[in-house]
Scaffold this motif. Sequence first.
Motif, PDB file in Angstrom:
ATOM      1  N   CYS A 152      -3.505   2.813  -8.199  1.00  0.00           N
ATOM      2  CA  CYS A 152      -3.530   4.275  -8.119  1.00  0.00           C
ATOM      3  C   CYS A 152      -2.284   4.841  -8.817  1.00  0.00           C
ATOM      4  O   CYS A 152      -1.213   4.253  -8.765  1.00  0.00           O
ATOM      5  N   ALA A 153      -2.439   5.996  -9.443  1.00  0.00           N
ATOM      6  CA  ALA A 153      -1.366   6.570 -10.247  1.00  0.00           C
ATOM      7  C   ALA A 153      -0.319   7.278  -9.396  1.00  0.00           C
ATOM      8  O   ALA A 153       0.776   7.584  -9.862  1.00  0.00           O
ATOM      9  N   ALA A 154      -0.679   7.580  -8.161  1.00  0.00           N
ATOM     10  CA  ALA A 154       0.226   8.230  -7.217  1.00  0.00           C
ATOM     11  C   ALA A 154      -0.340   7.953  -5.839  1.00  0.00           C
ATOM     12  O   ALA A 154      -1.471   7.466  -5.719  1.00  0.00           O
ATOM     13  N   VAL A 155       0.436   8.258  -4.813  1.00  0.00           N
ATOM     14  CA  VAL A 155      -0.143   8.282  -3.470  1.00  0.00           C
ATOM     15  C   VAL A 155       0.104   9.672  -2.896  1.00  0.00           C
ATOM     16  O   VAL A 155       1.116  10.306  -3.189  1.00  0.00           O
ATOM     17  N   MET A 156      -0.868  10.151  -2.115  1.00  0.00           N
ATOM     18  CA  MET A 156      -0.757  11.521  -1.601  1.00  0.00           C
ATOM     19  C   MET A 156      -0.931  11.531  -0.078  1.00  0.00           C
ATOM     20  O   MET A 156      -1.976  11.940   0.446  1.00  0.00           O
ATOM     21  N   PRO A 157       0.133  11.088   0.626  1.00  0.00           N
ATOM     22  CA  PRO A 157       0.044  11.070   2.084  1.00  0.00           C
ATOM     23  C   PRO A 157       0.012  12.476   2.678  1.00  0.00           C
ATOM     24  O   PRO A 157       0.628  13.400   2.139  1.00  0.00           O
ATOM     25  N   LEU A 158      -0.704  12.597   3.775  1.00  0.00           N
ATOM     26  CA  LEU A 158      -0.706  13.867   4.496  1.00  0.00           C
ATOM     27  C   LEU A 158       0.605  13.972   5.283  1.00  0.00           C
ATOM     28  O   LEU A 158       1.191  12.972   5.677  1.00  0.00           O
ATOM     29  N   ALA A 159       1.064  15.197   5.488  1.00  0.00           N
ATOM     30  CA  ALA A 159       2.232  15.422   6.350  1.00  0.00           C
ATOM     31  C   ALA A 159       1.755  15.791   7.749  1.00  0.00           C
ATOM     32  O   ALA A 159       2.430  15.570   8.741  1.00  0.00           O
ATOM     33  N   PRO A 184       4.580   8.015  -7.994  1.00  0.00           N
ATOM     34  CA  PRO A 184       4.903   9.320  -7.408  1.00  0.00           C
ATOM     35  C   PRO A 184       4.250   9.504  -6.032  1.00  0.00           C
ATOM     36  O   PRO A 184       3.125   9.056  -5.812  1.00  0.00           O
ATOM     37  N   ILE A 185       4.990  10.142  -5.143  1.00  0.00           N
ATOM     38  CA  ILE A 185       4.472  10.475  -3.811  1.00  0.00           C
ATOM     39  C   ILE A 185       4.301  11.991  -3.753  1.00  0.00           C
ATOM     40  O   ILE A 185       5.260  12.745  -3.954  1.00  0.00           O
ATOM     41  N   ILE A 186       3.092  12.401  -3.514  1.00  0.00           N
ATOM     42  CA  ILE A 186       2.803  13.830  -3.433  1.00  0.00           C
ATOM     43  C   ILE A 186       2.307  14.117  -2.021  1.00  0.00           C
ATOM     44  O   ILE A 186       1.296  13.550  -1.592  1.00  0.00           O
ATOM     45  N   VAL A 187       3.049  14.934  -1.300  1.00  0.00           N
ATOM     46  CA  VAL A 187       2.601  15.276   0.052  1.00  0.00           C
ATOM     47  C   VAL A 187       1.409  16.223  -0.070  1.00  0.00           C
ATOM     48  O   VAL A 187       1.490  17.287  -0.685  1.00  0.00           O
ATOM     49  N   ASP A 188       0.300  15.775   0.493  1.00  0.00           N
ATOM     50  CA  ASP A 188      -0.951  16.511   0.356  1.00  0.00           C
ATOM     51  C   ASP A 188      -1.454  16.812   1.762  1.00  0.00           C
ATOM     52  O   ASP A 188      -1.911  15.917   2.446  1.00  0.00           O
TER      53      ASP A 188
END
Lengths: 261, 69
Positions: A152-159, A184-188
């Motif tokens: 995966c190009a990024a991970v988008m964990p929920l907050a 990259p980590i993107i908070v989603d």
Amino acid sequence: MDAKAKNNEFTIAGKTFSSRFLIGTSRYPNQQIMMDAIEASGAEIVTVAVRRVSQDSGGEGLYDLLGDRFHLLPNTAGCFTAKDAVVTAELAREALETNWVKLEVIGDDETLFPDVEQLLRAAEELVKKGFIVLPYCNDDPITCKKLEDMGCAAVMPLAAPIGSGMGIRNPYNLRIIREQCSVPIIVDAGVGTASDAAEALELGCDGILLNTAVAGARDPVKMAKAMKLGIEAGRYAFEAGRIPRRLYATASTPTDGAIEL
Amino acid sequence: MSETIFINGERKLFSSSTLIGLVEENGVDSSKGGVAVALNGEVVPRADWAQTSMKPDDKVEIVHIVRGG
């Protein structure tokens, strides 16, 4: 390039963006407010969904409105199985001529938490099919690491749960994810206000994806601006490095030369 | 007897002989972007719409880009 632009810059799958803010297009009071809020956010990546056409919708015109100006990121919202998510991603790829996808495979309607088993299955298949996969996932370091390892190009964990506005419920997990993942980590999901966004960036996350916190604010355009500034401030603070927390005071004014009576 | 297919989950009579006709019949401008079609779970590239024909009981999904988070 000036320091400010560089501070905001980040790269996903080799593509560099000038904003760490990814914004959704849903639930705004009207189209004009949506456009103004997206403008105020400074976001380059804008999320959209894929749905069946109906006689009354007859083409919402969203693609014409946004397609030329933003990097449209289709989601697989509403998918409960890997199979549905994969076909939805393939339809989105055809509709938008993009191989980027915000992968969402949810477990139930009430929490909208990811179904990890189905998510991992879908991510693996989509990566194999050549997609740039940005998965919405739990704030679980093990799942994030698995997603990274499968490409995966990024991970988008929920907050916090989608649309809940509860902020960063587990900052320690985000720190662990930061230490263990190099994508990259993107908070989603879960960000409620600008300080939440700042906190995520201070913890070392690379970006924020949000929708409801802006669209549902009393003044969405102003909140979009606030989020933009929160993200910028958080990133500066992360780069600057916070001081350690101490239980007792440390005088900031030197005591040398103080009078003694 | 008339022949029917499923369009976005609903059983419908169809008169178009190709996918491109079916897309237009459903109120979609086939020349515009932001639209995609799947036939029996497989995405059909836009370039093939004009050459793809349907048979009875086929399942067609016609989707477009809408607002999302």
